[in-house]
Scaffold this active site. Structure first.
Site, PDB file in Angstrom:
ATOM      1  N   HIS A 195       0.841  -1.190   0.000  1.00 39.56           N
ATOM      2  CA  HIS A 195       0.000   0.000   0.000  1.00 39.56           C
ATOM      3  C   HIS A 195       0.884   1.251   0.000  1.00 39.56           C
ATOM      4  CE1 HIS A 195      -2.830   3.033   1.486  1.00 39.56           C
ATOM      5  NE2 HIS A 195      -3.768   2.258   0.977  1.00 39.56           N
ATOM      6  N   GLU A 219      -3.379   3.185  -7.343  1.00 42.43           N
ATOM      7  CA  GLU A 219      -3.836   4.287  -6.485  1.00 42.43           C
ATOM      8  C   GLU A 219      -2.887   5.468  -6.642  1.00 42.43           C
ATOM      9  OE1 GLU A 219      -6.111   3.156  -2.651  1.00 42.43           O
ATOM     10  OE2 GLU A 219      -4.071   2.444  -2.397  1.00 42.43           O
TER      11      GLU A 219
END
Lengths: 214, 214, 214, 214
Positions: free
Chosen positions: C85, C133
């Site tokens: 992430h 992202e």
């Protein structure tokens, strides 16, 4: 008063700034030095200016790729090194290893940290000096000696209570002679600065202004 | 004497070890605690054993993914946390941040380091305790208190000279009651251990042996 | 459409959000899951909601302190895990190791990355899915599917050209059902979202709005 | 065949090795280059040998202390750079950033990785070449082309299936001409080597032996 000009990776001419450091150093009781990138160390040291590395790794000769070896920067002409700059934070064990590597290579050491507690910790590792630089003020033009005088005094106290032989410098936002005087008044034995000189149109004039009030 | 059993990511049953810690704790003046993985904290704390986290990150509530929040481990039942274990070395600034995060959440703190100089540095950050663990001895079965007694005494001196309120623990290779007694004789107020209990066929017996000579 | 709600270290009640995820999941063809902190995994999994880890380390059972072991999060009830992430960036070798660790423990894997080139790289490591992202949009409320639709389509192309079996999700700024539909129209098979649900006063209503247009 | 001699931080004379690289390069169809430490780049490039950096950081001109700027190593005479060497592992996002920084500065790029899956990932980032180096063989004297031929062939396949324009090199344990021939036979367009030349009493003779069978 020690004035160390960190050239970071600014798009300046490292040799021109080094020549300014060398020339102004001869006109003042202050001690001036310049810290270029590793790839520029030799050219900068060749100017005769006091030359520092920006970083050394906690390593010895051996199988290390892309690292900065203390012996190599000393051999290239550096006489000291920054360690744990806020833009190059290290693990505690690696700060210890880098201080030891630097001492092994005969380099003077300044360990940076961002508050009095960390300055005490840095002092416990036995470097020649520590430098307190509040991250929030770096590059702002607002001098630490004016924006946060307590942090400098507290850093001096913290280092002193751990090891009286460790000098304390300060940095962040320092660009004028008055800032340097204020830092000195707070107990700091030197200053780290960067953009104020490295980005100046006339580095010599910028340095003269810095040391003039000393 | 404080005895902290670090379960690391060993393939043991964390609840069974925690129950052994809880049961043996009631039979001795020593203080026993267990540090499981974060995912096991609640189940371990539910046994009634004193429960510690293995690590907390230098963060607050907010946008952090995959991190260990001090408030969350406290909420899961932990009353303390290791910081900067040799298997989880942190940047100096992050040790400082993790100690502050732990204190904010009411967790007791033990900052690990691998030699007396780093122990002094760790003590300067104001944790409740520091723990010296020479990396070369971890997992060897050769106890630090026997293989390198000077390092324990020097660590006690280093911490004391920086902050007299910081306790000193030691670890690495400790597996018997004699090791714990030796650690105590060197000035250590506690021990960190792991495989000696976590990998024991009978954790209760292993713990009883450990605290028996105290 | 897969909707994964990342709770980060937000100050929400993880069980309440998990119950909302479980309940709304039963009303829709979309697949809903929730990713709490490691210390909350068991309580969250006990709700019956599909539970994911936020991160696993590239390790096995053994001497690792403060790490997240894939087997432990699986044992606590997780069925999948995020890896890399943007708030937990890993070395390339460690992404590979974490994907392997997750697969060894039977966890589904979503590797995050921030542009199409990195998505192609992530896909080459053989995870079940990748998630693009753009860091600049995370937490902004401006959905990636609207602010930067090309990045989603390019990510789908990049993953497809490397490994056709790897699904592509997207994330950043997604908070409404229209955002999810737009993501789907761009070729995304799922979305990652966080604050839109985790910080909502009424997570159930927020989730119902999200899946309503699907 | 490309032969890149990585000097790491070995205690060799970088100029002497560079002169050997330059001289032997003129006697062979192979392409020879040398990668010294950053502080030695200028002196090495001045020999006329093809000079590479060992690493560049994913940064631009600006506030970066102790980093290696692609423009600075190019300016010092480097024409290419290693990225993500096993002794300098980077985050996936930073490999991407370093490749982009190198290309911006006109440097050729070789991204290292330790197995075919990671080689595919590295190739997806668009470098000029990738290099597979099984960590277990580095510095052993057991050549990858002999100990693990499959890994080289699989790396060639992995890179090809992702981007046909990316060359594949290999490294680890290569010290003789036969090793280089074997690497070539497996589909490798070049080799990385280090101690075999850098630690040789006579680097010229060592290089002549390497290129002799080509």
């Amino acid at each position: 008063m020690f004035v160390l000009v960190n050239l970071k990776t600014y798009p300046c001419d490292p040799v021109a700034v080094a020549e300014a450091v060398r020339d102004v150093n001869e006109t003042t009781d202050a001690r001036l030095a310049v810290a270029p990138q590793a790839a520029h160390l030799e050219r900068v040291a060749d100017t005769g200016a006091e030359t520092w590395a920006q970083h050394v790794d906690p390593i010895e000769h051996g199988s290390n790729t892309g690292h900065t070896l203390a012996e190599s920067v000393a051999n290239a002409g550096a006489v000291g090194t920054l360690i744990n700059h806020s833009e190059q934070r290290l693990k505690l064990a690696d700060i210890d290893g880098s201080v030891q590597a630097a001492e092994r290579a005969g380099l003077e050491t300044v360990v940076c940290a961002n508050n009095p507690a960390q300055i005490g910790a840095a002092a416990a590792l036995g470097p020649d000096a520590v430098a307190v630089e509040p991250p929030a003020l770096i590059g702002t033009g607002t001098p630490v000696s004016q924006a946060d005088p307590d942090i400098v005094e507290d850093a001096v106290d913290a280092a002193e209570s751990v090891d009286n032989d460790v000098s304390v410098l300060c940095g962040a936002g320092i660009s004028t002679g008055d800032d340097v005087v204020a830092a000195s008044d707070l107990g700091s034995e030197g200053v780290l600065l960067a953009s104020g000189v490295a980005k100046a149109d006339d580095p010599t004039a910028a340095l003269e202004d810095l040391v003039d009030p000393l």
